[in-house]
Structures are given as C-alpha cells and as structure tokens.
Scaffold this motif. Structure first.
Motif, PDB file in Angstrom:
ATOM      1  N   HIS A 195      -0.192   1.946   2.886  1.00 30.61           N
ATOM      2  CA  HIS A 195      -0.555   0.846   1.993  1.00 30.61           C
ATOM      3  C   HIS A 195      -0.451   1.277   0.525  1.00 30.61           C
ATOM      4  CE1 HIS A 195      -2.915  -0.428   5.707  1.00 30.61           C
ATOM      5  NE2 HIS A 195      -2.050  -1.427   5.497  1.00 30.61           N
ATOM      6  N   VAL A 196      -0.967   2.469   0.234  1.00 28.48           N
ATOM      7  CA  VAL A 196      -0.911   2.968  -1.151  1.00 28.48           C
ATOM      8  C   VAL A 196       0.545   3.160  -1.589  1.00 28.48           C
ATOM      9  CG1 VAL A 196      -1.558   4.867  -2.670  1.00 28.48           C
ATOM     10  CG2 VAL A 196      -3.199   3.987  -0.978  1.00 28.48           C
ATOM     11  N   SER A 197       1.367   3.698  -0.668  1.00 28.24           N
ATOM     12  CA  SER A 197       2.782   3.902  -0.997  1.00 28.24           C
ATOM     13  C   SER A 197       3.472   2.584  -1.307  1.00 28.24           C
ATOM     14  CB  SER A 197       3.481   4.614   0.159  1.00 28.24           C
ATOM     15  OG  SER A 197       2.964   5.915   0.327  1.00 28.24           O
ATOM     16  N   ALA A 198       3.163   1.553  -0.517  1.00 30.20           N
ATOM     17  CA  ALA A 198       3.763   0.239  -0.764  1.00 30.20           C
ATOM     18  C   ALA A 198       3.341  -0.305  -2.117  1.00 30.20           C
ATOM     19  CB  ALA A 198       3.376  -0.721   0.361  1.00 30.20           C
ATOM     20  N   LEU A 199       2.075  -0.106  -2.493  1.00 27.38           N
ATOM     21  CA  LEU A 199       1.611  -0.579  -3.795  1.00 27.38           C
ATOM     22  C   LEU A 199       2.249   0.221  -4.938  1.00 27.38           C
ATOM     23  CD1 LEU A 199      -2.168  -1.138  -2.954  1.00 27.38           C
ATOM     24  CD2 LEU A 199      -0.413  -2.884  -3.304  1.00 27.38           C
ATOM     25  N   LEU A 200       2.412   1.521  -4.711  1.00 25.34           N
ATOM     26  CA  LEU A 200       3.070   2.329  -5.733  1.00 25.34           C
ATOM     27  C   LEU A 200       4.535   1.927  -5.881  1.00 25.34           C
ATOM     28  CD1 LEU A 200       1.528   5.847  -5.007  1.00 25.34           C
ATOM     29  CD2 LEU A 200       0.834   4.172  -6.721  1.00 25.34           C
ATOM     30  N   GLN A 215     -19.364  -4.647   7.095  1.00 28.85           N
ATOM     31  CA  GLN A 215     -18.044  -4.706   6.476  1.00 28.85           C
ATOM     32  C   GLN A 215     -16.969  -4.710   7.557  1.00 28.85           C
ATOM     33  OE1 GLN A 215     -17.118  -1.381   3.949  1.00 28.85           O
ATOM     34  NE2 GLN A 215     -15.361  -2.390   2.971  1.00 28.85           N
ATOM     35  N   ARG A 216     -16.000  -5.584   7.423  1.00 26.15           N
ATOM     36  CA  ARG A 216     -14.939  -5.712   8.417  1.00 26.15           C
ATOM     37  C   ARG A 216     -13.657  -5.054   7.896  1.00 26.15           C
ATOM     38  NH1 ARG A 216     -14.437 -11.830  10.201  1.00 26.15           N
ATOM     39  NH2 ARG A 216     -12.939 -10.828  11.629  1.00 26.15           N
ATOM     40  N   ALA A 217     -12.878  -4.588   8.836  1.00 26.21           N
ATOM     41  CA  ALA A 217     -11.601  -3.952   8.475  1.00 26.21           C
ATOM     42  C   ALA A 217     -10.670  -4.993   7.860  1.00 26.21           C
ATOM     43  CB  ALA A 217     -10.968  -3.333   9.710  1.00 26.21           C
ATOM     44  N   LEU A 218      -9.866  -4.532   6.905  1.00 24.21           N
ATOM     45  CA  LEU A 218      -8.950  -5.453   6.227  1.00 24.21           C
ATOM     46  C   LEU A 218      -7.539  -4.873   6.200  1.00 24.21           C
ATOM     47  CD1 LEU A 218      -8.967  -8.176   4.747  1.00 24.21           C
ATOM     48  CD2 LEU A 218      -9.257  -6.924   2.606  1.00 24.21           C
ATOM     49  N   PHE A 219      -7.376  -3.728   5.571  1.00 19.39           N
ATOM     50  CA  PHE A 219      -6.043  -3.139   5.441  1.00 19.39           C
ATOM     51  C   PHE A 219      -5.486  -2.694   6.794  1.00 19.39           C
ATOM     52  CE2 PHE A 219      -7.299  -2.889   1.017  1.00 19.39           C
ATOM     53  CZ  PHE A 219      -6.114  -3.173   0.354  1.00 19.39           C
ATOM     54  N   SER A 220      -6.379  -2.291   7.719  1.00 26.53           N
ATOM     55  CA  SER A 220      -5.873  -1.835   9.008  1.00 26.53           C
ATOM     56  C   SER A 220      -5.208  -2.950   9.796  1.00 26.53           C
ATOM     57  CB  SER A 220      -7.020  -1.241   9.832  1.00 26.53           C
ATOM     58  OG  SER A 220      -8.040  -2.213  10.034  1.00 26.53           O
ATOM     59  N   LEU A 221      -5.433  -4.218   9.384  1.00 29.34           N
ATOM     60  CA  LEU A 221      -4.795  -5.357  10.049  1.00 29.34           C
ATOM     61  C   LEU A 221      -3.491  -5.752   9.363  1.00 29.34           C
ATOM     62  CD1 LEU A 221      -7.977  -7.579  10.630  1.00 29.34           C
ATOM     63  CD2 LEU A 221      -6.922  -5.945  12.195  1.00 29.34           C
ATOM     64  N   VAL A 222      -3.134  -5.048   8.301  1.00 25.58           N
ATOM     65  CA  VAL A 222      -1.918  -5.392   7.552  1.00 25.58           C
ATOM     66  C   VAL A 222      -0.837  -4.376   7.901  1.00 25.58           C
ATOM     67  CG1 VAL A 222      -0.904  -5.691   5.273  1.00 25.58           C
ATOM     68  CG2 VAL A 222      -3.298  -6.375   5.695  1.00 25.58           C
ATOM     69  N   PRO A 223       0.227  -4.780   8.575  1.00 27.34           N
ATOM     70  CA  PRO A 223       1.305  -3.830   8.887  1.00 27.34           C
ATOM     71  C   PRO A 223       2.136  -3.509   7.649  1.00 27.34           C
ATOM     72  CG  PRO A 223       1.903  -6.004   9.658  1.00 27.34           C
ATOM     73  CD  PRO A 223       0.499  -6.121   9.121  1.00 27.34           C
ATOM     74  N   VAL A 224       2.667  -2.303   7.625  1.00 20.65           N
ATOM     75  CA  VAL A 224       3.488  -1.845   6.490  1.00 20.65           C
ATOM     76  C   VAL A 224       4.800  -1.319   7.047  1.00 20.65           C
ATOM     77  CG1 VAL A 224       3.595  -0.286   4.512  1.00 20.65           C
ATOM     78  CG2 VAL A 224       1.404  -1.237   5.235  1.00 20.65           C
ATOM     79  N   PRO A 225       5.936  -1.662   6.417  1.00 19.21           N
ATOM     80  CA  PRO A 225       7.204  -1.071   6.869  1.00 19.21           C
ATOM     81  C   PRO A 225       7.157   0.441   6.759  1.00 19.21           C
ATOM     82  CG  PRO A 225       7.591  -2.895   5.346  1.00 19.21           C
ATOM     83  CD  PRO A 225       6.131  -2.623   5.314  1.00 19.21           C
ATOM     84  N   THR A 226       7.888   1.111   7.614  1.00 19.42           N
ATOM     85  CA  THR A 226       7.905   2.571   7.624  1.00 19.42           C
ATOM     86  C   THR A 226       8.447   3.084   6.306  1.00 19.42           C
ATOM     87  OG1 THR A 226       8.282   2.550   9.982  1.00 19.42           O
ATOM     88  CG2 THR A 226       8.742   4.608   8.805  1.00 19.42           C
ATOM     89  N   PRO A 227       7.668   3.911   5.583  1.00 19.44           N
ATOM     90  CA  PRO A 227       8.123   4.375   4.268  1.00 19.44           C
ATOM     91  C   PRO A 227       9.154   5.470   4.404  1.00 19.44           C
ATOM     92  CG  PRO A 227       6.011   5.351   4.795  1.00 19.44           C
ATOM     93  CD  PRO A 227       6.333   4.408   5.918  1.00 19.44           C
ATOM     94  N   ALA A 228       9.838   5.759   3.274  1.00 20.04           N
ATOM     95  CA  ALA A 228      10.791   6.875   3.253  1.00 20.04           C
ATOM     96  C   ALA A 228      10.038   8.179   3.370  1.00 20.04           C
ATOM     97  CB  ALA A 228      11.614   6.832   1.949  1.00 20.04           C
TER      98      ALA A 228
END
Length: 805
Positions: free
Chosen positions: A746-751, A781-794
């Motif tokens: 997630h951090v990589s995608a934002l960067l 508190q409920r999970a949020l980012f763990s439900l968001v898929p991210v494409p495989t980074p380089a």
C-alpha cells in the motif's frame, strides 16, 4: 495323695546351709561350726531319714517293733506304689536327699548338736500324730463304704420287686386286648344302631329337604336374598346334625346344597356389581346382599367344606361392577376425541363419588369404607385404562397435550379428586399417580416430536409466502411510520410463542422441551431464510428472475431480521437462562450480515464503473467523478430511510465503508503518477475535498461521523502533500500507527502516486514500517487496508525482507 507317700519337696522348701529349719526351733543367729571332712560322711549315714522323713539320731537303740510302729504296712488297694515301682524309689531318693540337706544345715553349728534329742522327740510326736489322723480318715472311709453297700442291697431288692409287678401287669394287659378284639363286632353294631336311631328321628325333616332346596332356589330367583339365606342355613344346620352322628357320611339328599349356596353367592355378587344403580332404585336389595355376606362371614360350621368368603366376593364385585360401568369397553377413540372422553370423565367420576357417599355408604357396614373403595377403584380402573391407551396406537399432539393437562391438573384439581366436598374418608392422598414418570416422559416426547413437525411445516409455509412476495411488481408494504413492513416476523413469533405459552399450562419440563424445540426450529428457519435470500440474489444476478424491486425487498428482509431480533425475548419463559438464545442470536447476526452483503453487492455493482476512471487527470482537475459517485450513492440509499434503527446505521456504515474501500482500491491501482509538485498538491487537495464531500454525503443520509471511514483520505493527503521526501519515513510511520493493517504494498502504491520518490527514499520510507514495535488494531477498530488489493509491485521497490521480495 496318700499320706503315707512322700511328697516331692517344693522348690526352696529345704533350708540351705546356714538357715534355720521351718519349725519352732529357731533361736536366733548362732555362730557357724566348721566340720571336718572326715566327720560329715559318718553324720550323713547316722542322720539318714526314714521313709516317713524322720531322721535317725546317732546312738539311739531303736528295736524292730519301734521301727514297725513308725513305718506301718500299707493296706491293700493303697495308692502308694511299692518298692518295685520306679516312682517310689525316686521319691525315696529325693526325700533322703532333702533330709540330708536339712540335717546338714541344722547340725552345721556345734551348738545345734546339743538339741539332737529334742529334734528326735519332736519328729516322733509328729509321726504319731500323722498316723493317728490317717487311721481316723481310713476308718471314716470304711464306715461310708459299708453304709453304701447296705443301701445298694436294699435298692436291688426293690428293683426286683418292681420288675415282678410289671411282668404281672403286662400279662393282664395282653388279656384285656384279646377281650377287646372280641367286642369289636358288638361296637360296630352299637354304632349302626345309633345312626339308624338318628335317621329315624330326622327322617321327616330329611324328606322335606328337596322341597326346601327348590323353595330356596325360587327365593333366590325372586331376589329375596335374606329369606333364601335363612332357608339355606336351616338346610345346612340339618346337614350338620346328621353329619356328626353318621361319622362324616354325607347323605345324597344334601348333594344340592353346594350348588344352592353357590347360586346364592352369585346373586349376592350380582347385586353388589350394580350397587350404584341399586342404591338409587332398590336399596333394600343392596342391603340384603351385604347383610347376607356379612352374616355368612361370621358363621362357623363343623362340616369340612371350603370357605365361601362371600364378603371378599362382595367387595370384589363392587369394584368390578364400578370399573365395568366406566371402563368396561375398550377405549378406541378417533384422533382428537380423547379430550371429549376426558371431559365426560370429569363430570362422571365426581358424580359417582357423590352417589357412593350419599347412597351406597349408608347401605354398607362402616368397615367397608365405601367412599375410599369407590375412589381407589375408580382411580385404579382409570390408571389401567390409560396404560392400555399408551400401549396402543401413537397419540396425536392434541391428544397427548390433553391427556397431560388433564392428568396433571384437572384430575387432581378442585373439580375432581381435590374437591373440598370429598371428605377425608376418600383418602385420596394415598392414590398412586395416574401416569408414571416414564409415561409423562413418553407423552412429552410424543407431543414435542409431533408439534415440531407441525411448527416446521407452518414456518416453511410462512417463508414460502414471504419469498413469493419478493418478485412482485409492487414495492414492499410499509407500516404507519413509513418503514418497510412484513407480517413474517409476527407470524413466526406467534407460532413459536403460542406453543411455548400453552405448554406452561402442563408442566415446566414440557415448557422447557418446547422452548428448546422452538429455538431449534427458529435456527432452522433462519438458515432457510438465508438460503432463500441467496437463491433470490443469484436468480436476480443471473437474470433468471428479475425482481423489479430487488433492493427494497432486501431492505424489507432486514426489517424482518430486526423485528425478530428485538422480539426474541418473548420466546424466553420466566426463569430461563439467556444462554439458550445464543445460537439463535448468532443466526440472526449472520442473517443480518448476509442481507447487508447482498445490498452492498448491488451498490458496488453500480459504483464500480465510476471508480474505473479514478484517479486520473480529469479527477485532479474536476470533482465530476466523485459527484457522480455521490449521486449514485444517494439515489441507491434513498430507500434506507425505510429501514429501522439500528439496522439502518449498520447499513449506512457498511455503505460508506464500501465507497471508501472502492476509493482506496482505485488509488492503489497505479493509474496516475504525479508529474510534479503541482499535481501532488492537486491530488492532496482532491483527497481533502473528496473526504469532505463523502463526510457530508453520509451525514446527510444520517450516518454518525464517529463511525465514518472517510478520514483515511486525509491521512493519505498528508502523505502526498509532504514537500520533503526525506521525511516520508515519519509520515509512513504515522500512517502505520493510525492504520496498523497498512502494508508495504500500500505504501509503495502511494509513493508511486507521488512520482518523486527515489529508490533509496522508498527503501528508507518502507523500512520505517519495520522499525519499533508493530501496532495492532485497537478495540472496536476494523481492518481497512487489508481489504484493499494492490497490484504486485516491481522488485526494485521491495525491501529485501518484505513480503514481495
């Protein structure tokens, strides 16, 4: 022991050297005398004692006559053994040794030798005294023997005389027996003469016996029982008068008395068998029958006849007649007819007990205890009838319930056996239960099994009717408050609550059984409801059965779930634990999640095409994309107002969460990379504006701000708005503290979205995720980012220890 025999000296009886002898010669201590060895043998030979233990003094001239007098000869038969006996020789040796030892001790001192004469005279006197005593004893013994021999001779003569007298008596008795045998024919003739004499005297009465028997039968047929019993007793009295003189011989004329008595006993039984009817119509006949039984019970006879026991037969006939009246016919009832039969018994049994107390009891002796007999007989008959009923075909649910309620409450209630009008003489406290615990268990299990089948059918029928409504052209109906309404919850709860409530009229155990069954069936119903929703949604998605109002009916089912959940307490009986509802509550929660998921899937299907264009250059410069999302969301959620709280809050929260998750998913796809600081500022501003727009949107729909997820966009805005890339590590660490489930991807995608982060800066920012203790989701508190898929980074953007490396 014979006094002439020497006794064995007792241990320690002989004085040791230096001791005084056991006699009156002791004179105190004296100086010891030292004897020479040559003097001792001579002194020992001189002082050797005789067999009578008398020592012989030195220098004494004892003649043979004196010796014979001191040692008398033993009489024949004496117990003292002769010299030839080894025991006597041993005794002599012991005596001599004892005497020598004593003498050695006495004459060991010189001054004791002067008294040797005194010792000798004393021993002679002692010997003479012993001999005199022995002679006296022997003389007494001989006189007693003489007297005994004379008495034996006299007794022998008396026995001889008695024996001769007995022989004479025996001879006389033998003669009398022979004379008696000659008189036997004469005695037989005398007995026959007496019998003929008795028969001649009773002949007129014997001739009238057949007529009397016939007359008695006529009286029995006319139910004149007392007169018939008097005639029977006269005939039996005549039979007794002839039986004893004839030596137990029964005359043929009396052969009809046995059947006659049996006919009268049967008439008494028949009258007792209809005692209730006779007490109302002909009490005199009932009284006559009871009096005959009582009089006959007190009668004794010398005839060897079996007892008639008419009293027992009368009581047995009373019981059998009473049971035959009410329970004589086999109980073959149609399904559902048992309640009517029990109601008839509720009326008939108290009336029967009242009749027994008012009419039958005065006709019987007190010891019959008529009221108690009636109560216990009716109870035992009813108990046996119910046992036969339970052993027969399986009862239906209505019949089982009616039987349980009647036996446990009505039968023992104030209308029947618990009536105050029923006196203590009925003794109903001693009655056994109509149904055993095994019977009650059987009936309860039978009722629960059948009612469970019925409840399952009713609930399935109600569900089928509800499912049929989902494909209608009209929207779901609403109640007076404007909320979607369905009669299904009321129908379900009414079915279950009525069955639980009605069983409280029977017993707590049955209520617990039915309560458990109701909760089990409710759980099954909820699973069936959930399966029906899945089929409804699948058919709608596939286009097999398009529902014009798909979402409204889903919202209506959500109201159904809420109604069931809020009214679940009505199924809980008083005193029952709340733990019994745990499974049902879990099923309701699962149904609620299933409905919300189906609604949100429909919302997602409408929003996904709009999020395909986000983020983009157009998104940076214009809010139109999010405006379309908000418009679609508002239009989709406008029917949420017809959902009751708290379900509507849950639904709005899940809708807002779904929109935010789709927004985050679009950001993570890498569709946009900022080309410079201006675009990063635009993207950060867009995130802030979108967060505010979403917040206002759902606040307008009624969702509380505290549960919204849109503030996550503000955290992402801070990450994009950061001017110095060297500080990205701090910003990422802060993001990780707020959202522990954010990952390196997630951090990589934002960067990547920033577009200005070098490889070293990226690695430094990602390494901050691994620094320090790893945070975890806080309570609530409920999970949020763990439900968001991210494409495989380089691979170049991954840490060596990261999950993508």
């Amino acid at each position: 022991m014979n006094p002439m025999c020497f006794p064995k000296p007792a241990p320690g009886s002989c004085p040791r050297a230096g001791q005084e002898p056991p006699s009156s010669f002791s004179e105190g201590p004296r100086p010891r005398l030292q004897l020479r060895e040559s003097t001792l043998p001579a002194l020992t030979q001189t002082l050797a004692p005789t067999p009578t233990s008398s020592p012989v003094l030195p220098g004494s001239a004892m003649d043979s006559a004196t010796k014979d007098e001191m040692q008398p000869s033993l009489p024949p038969g004496s117990s003292c053994p002769g010299p030839e006996w080894p025991e006597q020789e041993r005794a002599e040796q012991l005596a001599r040794g004892a005497a020598l030892k004593w003498a050695s001790g006495i004459f060991y001192r010189p001054e004791q030798l002067a008294r040797l004469g005194q010792y000798r005279s004393r021993e002679v006197q002692r010997t003479c005294s012993l001999e005199a005593r022995i002679k006296s004893v022997v003389q007494s013994y001989l006189e007693g023997v003489k007297t005994g021999v004379w008495q034996l001779a006299q007794a022998f003569e008396a026995v001889q005389g008695t024996r001769e007298a007995l022989d004479q008596a025996h001879g006389l008795l033998q003669g009398m027996v022979e004379a008696t045998e000659t008189l036997k024919p004469l005695r037989e003739q005398v007995a026959q003469h007496k019998q003929l004499q008795v028969l001649s005297q009773l002949l007129p009465r014997l001739r009238a016996v057949p007529a009397a028997v016939a007359h008695t039968r006529t009286l029995i047929g006319a139910q004149r029982l007392l007169e018939a019993y008097v005639c029977l007793r006269e005939l039996e009295q005549l039979q007794e008068e002839t039986w004893a003189p004839l030596g137990g011989l029964e005359l043929p004329v009396f052969e009809g008395l046995g059947p006659l008595a049996e006919a009268l006993g049967q008439a008494v039984e028949a009258a007792a068998g209809v005692a209730g009817q006779l007490a109302r119509e002909d009490p005199a006949l009932l009284v006559a029958a009871v009096r005959v039984a009582e009089v006959d019970a007190r009668h004794t006879t010398s005839l060897e006849l079996p007892p008639r026991d008419w009293r027992r037969r009368c009581l047995q006939a009373l019981q059998e007649g009473l049971e035959r009246t009410h329970f004589g016919t086999p109980l073959l009832l149609e399904p559902g007819a048992l309640a009517g039969w029990l109601e008839a018994l509720r009326v008939a049994l108290p009336a029967e007990l009242a009749t027994a107390e008012a009419l039958v009891a005065p006709c019987c002796p007190p010891h019959y205890k008529v009221v108690r007999l009636w109560a216990h007989t009716l109870h035992s008959g009813l108990r046996r009838c119910l046992q036969q009923l339970l052993e027969g075909p399986k009862l239906g649910a209505a019949d089982a319930f009616a039987l349980l309620h009647w036996t446990l409450h009505v039968y023992l209630g104030p209308e029947m056996m618990g009536s105050l009008e029923l006196g203590p003489e009925a003794d109903v406290s001693q009655l056994e239960p109509l149904l055993t615990p095994e019977n009650i268990e059987q009936l309860e299990a039978m009722f629960v099994t059948q009612i469970q089948v019925n409840v399952a059918q009713w609930l399935q029928k109600a569900l089928d009717g509800e499912v049929a409504e989902w494909n209608r052209e009209q929207e779901p109906g609403t109640d007076s408050s404007g909320f979607y309404h369905s009669p299904l919850p009321a129908i379900v709860l009414q079915i279950l609550e009525e069955n639980i409530r009605v069983t409280s009229l029977v017993s707590e155990s049955l209520q617990r059984r039915v309560h458990g069954m109701a909760l089990s069936e409710l759980g099954t119903f909820l699973r069936s409801f959930s399966d029906a929703l899945i089929r409804f949604s699948r058919d709608h998605i596939r286009g097999e059965a398009m529902a014009p109002h798909y979402v409204p009916y889903l919202l209506a089912t959500l109201n159904c779930q809420s109604a069931l959940s809020s009214s679940l307490s009505v199924l809980q009986p008083d005193g029952a634990g709340s733990g019994d509802l745990a499974l049902v509550e879990a099923g309701l929660d699962e149904l609620q999640r299933r409905i919300c998921r189906l609604v949100l899937e429909e919302l997602l299907a409408e929003l996904q095409p709009l999020f395909e264009a986000l983020p983009s250059r157009r998104w940076l410069s214009s809010p139109e994309l999010l405006d379309d999302v908000c418009e679609r969301t508002v239009r989709f959620c406008q029917d949420f107002r017809r959902v009751r709280n708290p379900a509507v809050q849950l639904l709005l929260a899940e809708a807002e969460r779904t929109v935010v998750l789709q927004y985050l998913r679009a950001l993570m796809q890498g569709r946009l990379v900022c080309r410079g600081a201006d675009e990063r500022i635009q993207a950060a501003q867009r995130l802030q504006n979108d967060a505010a727009q979403l917040r206002e949107l759902f606040l307008g729909l009624g969702l509380e701000e505290s549960v919204q997820c849109a503030p996550v966009l503000l955290s992402l805005r801070d990450l994009l708005n950061l001017r110095d890339p060297m500080l990205l590590g701090l910003e990422v660490a802060g993001l990780r503290q707020k959202f522990p489930d954010v990952s390196e991807d997630h951090v990589s995608a934002l960067l990547d979205l920033r577009g200005d982060v070098s490889r070293e800066q990226r690695l430094a920012a990602l390494s901050s995720l691994q620094a320090g203790p790893q945070p975890s989701l806080s309570a609530g508190q409920r999970a949020l980012f763990s439900l968001v898929p991210v494409p495989t980074p380089a691979l170049s953007s991954c840490l060596p220890s990261g999950p993508c490396a």
